[in-house]
Design a protein around this motif. Structure first.
Motif, PDB file in Angstrom:
ATOM      1  N   HIS A  16       0.988  -1.142   0.056  1.00 49.59           N
ATOM      2  CA  HIS A  16       0.203  -0.068  -0.041  1.00 49.59           C
ATOM      3  C   HIS A  16       0.426   1.701  -0.233  1.00 49.59           C
ATOM      4  CE1 HIS A  16      -3.457  -2.932   1.149  1.00 49.59           C
ATOM      5  NE2 HIS A  16      -4.386  -2.183   1.139  1.00 49.59           N
ATOM      6  N   HIS A  17       2.195   0.801   0.150  1.00 49.25           N
ATOM      7  CA  HIS A  17       2.761   2.669  -0.139  1.00 49.25           C
ATOM      8  C   HIS A  17       4.235   2.582  -0.403  1.00 49.25           C
ATOM      9  CE1 HIS A  17       0.817   3.684   4.128  1.00 49.25           C
ATOM     10  NE2 HIS A  17       0.888   2.011   4.517  1.00 49.25           N
ATOM     11  N   SER A  20       2.803   2.864  -6.029  1.00 42.88           N
ATOM     12  CA  SER A  20       2.038   2.941  -7.618  1.00 42.88           C
ATOM     13  C   SER A  20       0.672   2.064  -6.525  1.00 42.88           C
ATOM     14  CB  SER A  20       3.183   1.622  -7.971  1.00 42.88           C
ATOM     15  OG  SER A  20       2.824   0.675  -7.340  1.00 42.88           O
ATOM     16  N   THR A  21      -0.089   2.580  -7.347  1.00 42.32           N
ATOM     17  CA  THR A  21      -1.653   2.230  -7.522  1.00 42.32           C
ATOM     18  C   THR A  21      -1.418   0.509  -7.227  1.00 42.32           C
ATOM     19  OG1 THR A  21      -3.121   3.868  -8.692  1.00 42.32           O
ATOM     20  CG2 THR A  21      -3.890   2.267  -8.149  1.00 42.32           C
ATOM     21  N   CYS A 184      -6.354   1.289   5.074  1.00 42.89           N
ATOM     22  CA  CYS A 184      -6.631   1.854   4.282  1.00 42.89           C
ATOM     23  C   CYS A 184      -8.417   2.250   4.884  1.00 42.89           C
ATOM     24  CB  CYS A 184      -6.572   1.197   3.884  1.00 42.89           C
ATOM     25  SG  CYS A 184      -7.620   1.361   1.415  1.00 42.89           S
ATOM     26  N   PRO A 206      -3.629   5.995   2.963  1.00 39.30           N
ATOM     27  CA  PRO A 206      -4.609   4.690   1.178  1.00 39.30           C
ATOM     28  C   PRO A 206      -5.616   4.861   1.280  1.00 39.30           C
ATOM     29  CG  PRO A 206      -2.533   3.755   2.388  1.00 39.30           C
ATOM     30  CD  PRO A 206      -3.243   4.063   3.604  1.00 39.30           C
ATOM     31  N   ASN A 208      -8.906   3.180  -0.875  1.00 37.88           N
ATOM     32  CA  ASN A 208      -9.471   2.082  -1.614  1.00 37.88           C
ATOM     33  C   ASN A 208      -9.934   2.563  -2.639  1.00 37.88           C
ATOM     34  OD1 ASN A 208     -10.086  -1.375  -1.646  1.00 37.88           O
ATOM     35  ND2 ASN A 208     -11.392  -0.243  -2.898  1.00 37.88           N
ATOM     36  N   GLN A 226      -4.340   6.636 -11.290  1.00 40.32           N
ATOM     37  CA  GLN A 226      -2.840   6.727 -11.032  1.00 40.32           C
ATOM     38  C   GLN A 226      -2.422   7.884 -10.389  1.00 40.32           C
ATOM     39  OE1 GLN A 226      -1.400   3.921 -14.075  1.00 40.32           O
ATOM     40  NE2 GLN A 226      -0.841   2.452 -12.727  1.00 40.32           N
ATOM     41  N   GLY A 229      -3.727   9.771  -7.896  1.00 35.92           N
ATOM     42  CA  GLY A 229      -2.145   9.191  -6.600  1.00 35.92           C
ATOM     43  C   GLY A 229      -3.006   8.333  -6.094  1.00 35.92           C
ATOM     44  N   HIS A 231      -3.855   4.974  -3.839  1.00 37.35           N
ATOM     45  CA  HIS A 231      -3.241   3.591  -3.552  1.00 37.35           C
ATOM     46  C   HIS A 231      -3.247   2.207  -4.191  1.00 37.35           C
ATOM     47  CE1 HIS A 231      -3.241   6.999  -0.699  1.00 37.35           C
ATOM     48  NE2 HIS A 231      -1.874   7.223  -0.528  1.00 37.35           N
ATOM     49  N   ARG A 232      -5.023   2.272  -3.502  1.00 37.74           N
ATOM     50  CA  ARG A 232      -5.889   0.387  -3.837  1.00 37.74           C
ATOM     51  C   ARG A 232      -6.919   0.662  -4.654  1.00 37.74           C
ATOM     52  NH1 ARG A 232      -6.451  -2.846   1.348  1.00 37.74           N
ATOM     53  NH2 ARG A 232      -8.713  -3.680   0.602  1.00 37.74           N
TER      54      ARG A 232
END
Length: 255
Positions: A16-17, A20-21, A184, A206, A208, A226, A229, A231-232
């Motif tokens: 998650h860090h 990138s997605t 998240c 993060p 979702n 992406q 920004g 995260h998920r």
């Protein structure tokens, strides 16, 4: 709980860090988990809706906790080297301690928890109640020595016309969950890019986003997410649903 589950949880948290997605396709049984893992995905998600469909049961806590954990255990056992996070709806009425203990025993490295309690007439937990439940789950995981990835979901955007300021309400709820220990947060059904950007600006950890594997998300394509920004990304029931026409087309000529 085994050391390997703890290692998988730490790996999932690290994913998650990375900057990138992280895309976590939602699987529903051992077969789908193996197929997606073999396609190159380093972590997976279990959606309650597709899991329930695969069992001939209904979503919204129609399954019991035993039912859900049976599915989680089978999937985690099929891909023992891959971190798996599981949608546990609103907790199936379990205490945070029981939920964490049994989820770790089943092999999961993370979980989703939503604020709609279907087993109690579909009521929505208050922001404080939801944050307290999330916080207790995090505390139980910490006590077990596991970096369990707690993904706190809010259904604010699914409750049409219930909130005068849905974005503000979602931000308030998700900030409270972050402060309680969520790793998240998940504003399911966020309607567009502007709402998503406002939430990304308001939150510190993060986020979702749900997407359709064919058509993208309400806020745009994977590339759009992406750039923003995000995260998920998860698919919820949409991956299974999108396969139905392909299956129909494949078997129809043999009818």
């Amino acid at each position: 709980m085994t050391t390997s589950v703890a290692a998988l949880a730490t790996r999932l948290l690290d994913l998650h860090h990375t900057g990138s997605t992280l895309v976590l396709p939602n699987v529903w049984d051992a077969w789908s988990a193996k197929v997606v893992a073999e396609a190159g995905f380093g972590a997976l998600s279990i959606g309650s809706h597709p899991l329930a469909d695969s069992r001939g049961q209904g979503d919204n806590e129609d399954m019991s906790l035993d039912d859900a954990l049976d599915g989680v255990r089978r999937i985690c056992s099929a891909v023992p080297e891959v971190p798996v996070t599981a949608d546990m709806e609103a907790g199936y009425g379990a205490t945070p301690q029981e939920l964490v203990e049994r989820l770790l025993e089943a092999g999961a490295a993370g979980l989703n928890i939503e604020d709609t309690v279907h087993s109690e007439g579909g009521r929505m937990r208050s922001a404080a109640e939801h944050a307290d439940y999330i916080g207790a789950i995090r505390q139980a995981a910490d006590a077990a020595g596991v970096d369990l990835v707690v993904n706190a979901r809010t259904d604010v955007f699914l409750k049409k016309d219930q909130f005068a300021d849905p974005v503000g309400e979602a931000a308030t709820r998700l900030r409270a969950c972050e402060e309680a220990g969520a790793r998240c947060v998940y504003p399911v059904g966020v309607p567009d890019a502007a709402a998503l950007q406002a939430l990304l600006d308001a939150l510190s950890g993060p986020v979702n986003v749900i997407a359709n594997p064919r058509t993208g998300s309400a806020a745009g394509s994977l590339e759009d997410l992406q750039v923003m920004g995000v995260h998920r990304v998860t698919f919820g029931p949409k991956l299974m649903q999108e396969l139905a026409p392909d299956l129909t087309a494949l078997v129809t000529p043999w009818r």
